[in-house]
Each structure stands twice: as structure tokens, then as C-alpha cells.
Design an enzyme around this catalytic site. Structure first.
Site, short mmCIF file in Angstrom:
data_model
loop_
_atom_site.label_atom_id
_atom_site.label_comp_id
_atom_site.label_asym_id
_atom_site.label_seq_id
_atom_site.Cartn_x
_atom_site.Cartn_y
_atom_site.Cartn_z
N SER A 103 -40.28 -14.91 4.81
CA SER A 103 -41.13 -13.78 5.18
C SER A 103 -41.40 -13.71 6.68
O SER A 103 -42.19 -12.90 7.13
CB SER A 103 -42.45 -13.90 4.43
OG SER A 103 -42.97 -15.21 4.60
N THR A 148 -46.90 -13.30 6.14
CA THR A 148 -46.86 -13.44 7.60
C THR A 148 -47.46 -14.77 8.04
O THR A 148 -48.36 -15.27 7.37
CB THR A 148 -47.75 -12.32 8.20
OG1 THR A 148 -47.15 -11.09 7.88
CG2 THR A 148 -47.94 -12.45 9.68
N THR A 197 -43.81 -11.83 11.73
CA THR A 197 -43.42 -11.56 10.35
C THR A 197 -42.13 -10.77 10.26
O THR A 197 -41.76 -10.08 11.22
CB THR A 197 -44.54 -10.73 9.66
OG1 THR A 197 -44.31 -10.66 8.27
CG2 THR A 197 -44.63 -9.32 10.21
N ARG A 234 -40.33 0.87 8.93
CA ARG A 234 -41.73 0.60 8.59
C ARG A 234 -42.26 -0.55 9.48
O ARG A 234 -41.61 -1.57 9.65
CB ARG A 234 -41.85 0.23 7.12
CG ARG A 234 -43.29 -0.09 6.66
CD ARG A 234 -43.59 -1.57 6.69
NE ARG A 234 -44.89 -1.89 6.13
CZ ARG A 234 -45.47 -3.08 6.21
NH1 ARG A 234 -44.86 -4.06 6.83
NH2 ARG A 234 -46.64 -3.30 5.67
N VAL A 235 -43.44 -0.36 10.02
CA VAL A 235 -44.11 -1.40 10.80
C VAL A 235 -45.45 -1.67 10.14
O VAL A 235 -46.17 -0.73 9.77
CB VAL A 235 -44.29 -0.95 12.27
CG1 VAL A 235 -45.19 -1.90 13.03
CG2 VAL A 235 -42.94 -0.83 12.96
N GLY A 236 -45.79 -2.94 9.99
CA GLY A 236 -47.05 -3.29 9.36
C GLY A 236 -48.15 -3.55 10.37
O GLY A 236 -48.10 -3.08 11.51
N ASP A 237 -49.13 -4.32 9.95
CA ASP A 237 -50.27 -4.63 10.82
C ASP A 237 -49.97 -5.73 11.83
O ASP A 237 -50.64 -5.83 12.86
CB ASP A 237 -51.44 -5.11 9.95
CG ASP A 237 -51.09 -6.37 9.16
OD1 ASP A 237 -49.99 -6.40 8.55
OD2 ASP A 237 -51.87 -7.33 9.16
N THR A 283 -53.04 -11.38 6.96
CA THR A 283 -51.77 -11.37 6.25
C THR A 283 -51.96 -10.54 4.98
O THR A 283 -53.08 -10.27 4.57
CB THR A 283 -51.32 -12.80 5.90
OG1 THR A 283 -50.08 -12.73 5.19
CG2 THR A 283 -52.33 -13.54 5.04
N GLY A 284 -50.84 -10.14 4.41
CA GLY A 284 -50.92 -9.29 3.21
C GLY A 284 -50.46 -7.89 3.53
O GLY A 284 -49.74 -7.67 4.50
N GLY A 294 -50.04 -4.79 5.07
CA GLY A 294 -50.43 -4.34 6.39
C GLY A 294 -51.09 -2.97 6.41
O GLY A 294 -51.98 -2.72 7.23
N1 ASP Z 1 -48.92 -8.15 6.95
C1 ASP Z 1 -47.49 -8.09 6.83
C2 ASP Z 1 -47.00 -6.68 6.83
O1 ASP Z 1 -47.66 -5.84 6.26
C3 ASP Z 1 -46.99 -8.72 5.61
C4 ASP Z 1 -47.39 -10.14 5.41
O2 ASP Z 1 -48.48 -10.57 5.62
O3 ASP Z 1 -46.52 -10.87 5.04
O4 ASP Z 1 -45.96 -6.44 7.36
#
Ligand code: ASP
Length: 331
Positions: free
Chosen positions: A89, A191, A209, A219-222, A242-243, A245
């Protein structure tokens, strides 16, 4: 012709913007010595999300325990899972997007609120080091996609294939068995977010991550977003996430937690209040997803909270030798 608006922008950026290109780039902002007050409590200390935080912390601790800076420690620490093909990940070996491309997001922030970030970056083993270079060598904070890759290559990073045979196999299996659409659930992410305080009592953080597995291309996360996946304010504390985003961005999670600590909440309470806000905004969706927050204040106190059972984090200090701790949860 340079429009007035562009001229003002260029003037504001100064000569460093004009000197960007294939040549060595002078530091955009002279980096002042840390001015904020040092910590009162235990330091050094380093915290990281998930099981892979253990190896990352061990690397960071080598720097922290010998008097190095939190900034150097967090960069060195998260490079461990970035290079580890068994961490599926983060970085090399990360699960790809739904079209089979490994695309990486990372950011870093130091005790003077300097920060750097890359998003939707491909082919580079250590996105965190590119993010640090954005912070230290450009007048900008965030570079994405092709531009981030170009910047990395111009600055000596090498292009490589990040899709390992194992991740390719899993992706091909996913293509056979799943609808071709991005799925968000409790499993397809993890992440590494790392926050640390050095012996001098200064805080820094890093977050890196490969994002949600089988996400839409682009796609871009947090994780690369300052204030969402990571935030550091050396007067108060640091937080990382994490989690899923999308849910973290919706509440500007890490910034929210630092502000809650500024108002006097403990790190754990600040993380819990942020999680409760996610659940309140999206009560149905929250049953299907995971978000975990981790926070550290200037006293060396730390805490965590997550939406549901399953999130853990690693702590390394003089009194806690890389312990793995389960995050408390709301659901
Ligand atoms: N927060 C990350 C995302 O949304 C994912 C993760 O925590 O693994 O890209």
C-alpha cells in the site's frame, strides 16, 4: 506577452521561479533556524501508522536517538516501507490503480511550517524525497503527475517500474472478479503516516502511499494534502491520517486535530472528535470504511482514534521500544 497578473505572480515568486529548469535550483526560501519553544515532555519520540510503522520507526529512531532532526528522521523512516515490495500500500509493490499503474502520493512538513508534496507521481521509488525536494528547492508546495515526474528526473531520481509481479497478479485477478469501478472499503489501503519530535523538541511529519487499490486513474487521496493527511504546527503538535482519504479531506482531518489540540484537547480526544465528525457527516458510509488518526503534542503526549476496530500504530521513545498499539475506535 506577460499579462499584469502573470507578471505579479512571477515577481512574487522572485528569481527562484525563473531559475527552475535543468540546472541546480537555488533554495527558494532561506531556511531560518527553528524559533518556536522546545517541547516540555518526552523527546525524542516517533509514531507511525500500521504494522509497517515498526520498521519505519526503527530507522527513524537511529536518527532521533543520536540527536538528528525530526525532519531527517521522518524522511528516512518512511523510505523503508516505500522500498519494501511486501508493503502493498506504499511505494514499490503498492497495488496499482484500476488500469494497472502504480501512482504515488506523499508529503512532508517541518517545524517551521515548510512543506512539500507530490501527487499522482509514477515510476519513482521515493516520493517522500521528491516531496522534500519540492519543499527545499522550489517556491511551491505541491507538484503532480507529469510535472512531478519531470522535476524528480531533473533532480537525479531514477525512473523504475514499481509494479511488482505479485501486485500485477492481484490486479489481474481483481480485473477478472470485480466490476471495473473504484471500491472503497476497510481493506484496500494502508498509508504510512509518521510524526516525530526530536531531542530539541521540534516536530516534523511525513506521509506516503500508493493510495486506494484499484482507484480511478488520476485519483488523489488525503495523503499528499497538507492539512488532510498530515499537519504539523510546532507550537502545538502534529497529526497524520490513514484510511479512506475522501473522508479525511472532507473534514481537513489532520489540521482539525492540531487545532483541537491547540484548544486544549489531548491528542486522543482530538483524534476521537475528528472521527466522530466523519461519522456524523457520513453515518451510513462510515459503517463500511476505515479512517485512523494519530496525533502527538508538544509535551510528547500522543493518542489515536479510528472509525472501527483494526487500526494500529507503532510508538518508539526512550520508554516505549517500538510498541504496536491498537487504536481505540467509535463503531
Ligand atoms: N489515505 C490513503 C488514501 O486515501 C489510503 C490509505 O490510508 O492507505 O489514498
Amino acid at each position: 506577452m506577460t499579462s499584469r497578473r502573470n507578471f505579479i505572480k512571477l515577481t512574487a515568486l522572485g528569481t527562484s521561479a525563473l531559475s527552475m529548469g535543468r540546472f541546480p535550483i537555488p533554495a527558494a526560501n532561506p531556511r531560518p533556524q527553528p524559533k518556536q519553544t522546545p517541547a516540555l515532555g518526552e523527546s525524542p519520540i516517533v509514531l507511525s501508522t500500521w504494522q509497517h510503522g515498526v520498521n519505519a520507526n526503527a530507522e527513524a529512531w537511529k536518527i532521533l536517538s543520536t540527536g538528528g532532526t525530526a525532519l531527517d528522521a521522518v524522511e528516512a523512516g518512511v523510505k523503508i516501507p516505500e522500498a519494501d515490495p511486501n508493503v502493498r500500500s506504499v511505494g514499490y509493490g503498492g497495488l496499482p490503480d484500476r488500469d494497472g499503474h502504480v501512482t504515488l502520493d506523499a508529503c512532508i512538513m517541518d517545524q517551521d511550517s515548510n512543506c512539500g508534496s507530490v501527487a499522482f507521481l509514477e515510476h519513482i521509488l521515493h516520493p517522500i524525497s521528491v516531496a522534500r525536494m519540492v519543499m527545499e528547492k522550489t517556491p511551491h508546495i505541491m507538484l503532480v503527475g507529469e510535472g512531478a515526474l519531470q522535476f524528480a528526473l531533473e533532480n537525479g531520481f531514477k525512473k523504475m517500474n514499481l509494479l511488482t509481479p505479485e501486485s500485477e497478479k492481484d490486479w489481474k485477478q481483481w480485473l477478472k472478479t470485480s466490476p471495473y469501478k473504484p471500491i472503497i472499503n476497510v481493506e484496500n489501503h494502508d498509508t504510512i503516516g509518521m510524526i516525530a519530535m526530536d531531542k530539541q523538541g521540534h516536530l516534523s511529519g511525513a506521509c506516503t502511499t500508493s493510495g486506494l487499490a484499484y482507484k480511478m486513474r488520476g485519483r488523489v487521496g488525503d495523503s499528499p494534502i497538507i492539512g488532510a493527511g498530515l499537519f504539523v504546527d510546532n507550537e502545538v503538535g502534529a497529526a497524520t491520517a490513514t484510511g479512506v482519504g475522501e473522508e479525511v479531506i472532507r473534514i481537513a482531518g489532520s489540521h482539525l486535530i492540531v487545532e483541537l489540540m491547540r484548544q486544549g484537547n489531548s491528542p486522543e480526544d482530538a483524534c476521537r472528535i475528528a472521527v466522530e465528525r466523519i461519522i456524523r457527516k457520513q453515518p451510513v458510509k462510515s459503517k463500511e470504511i476505515q479512517v485512523g488518526f494519530l496525533a502527538l503534542n508538544k509535551k510528547g503526549e500522543y493518542g489515536s482514534w479510528c472509525v472501527q476496530k483494526g487500526f494500529n500504530y507503532a510508538v518508539y521513545s526512550n520508554t516505549q521500544q517500538n510498541e504496536l498499539i491498537d487504536g481505540k475506535h467509535s463503531l
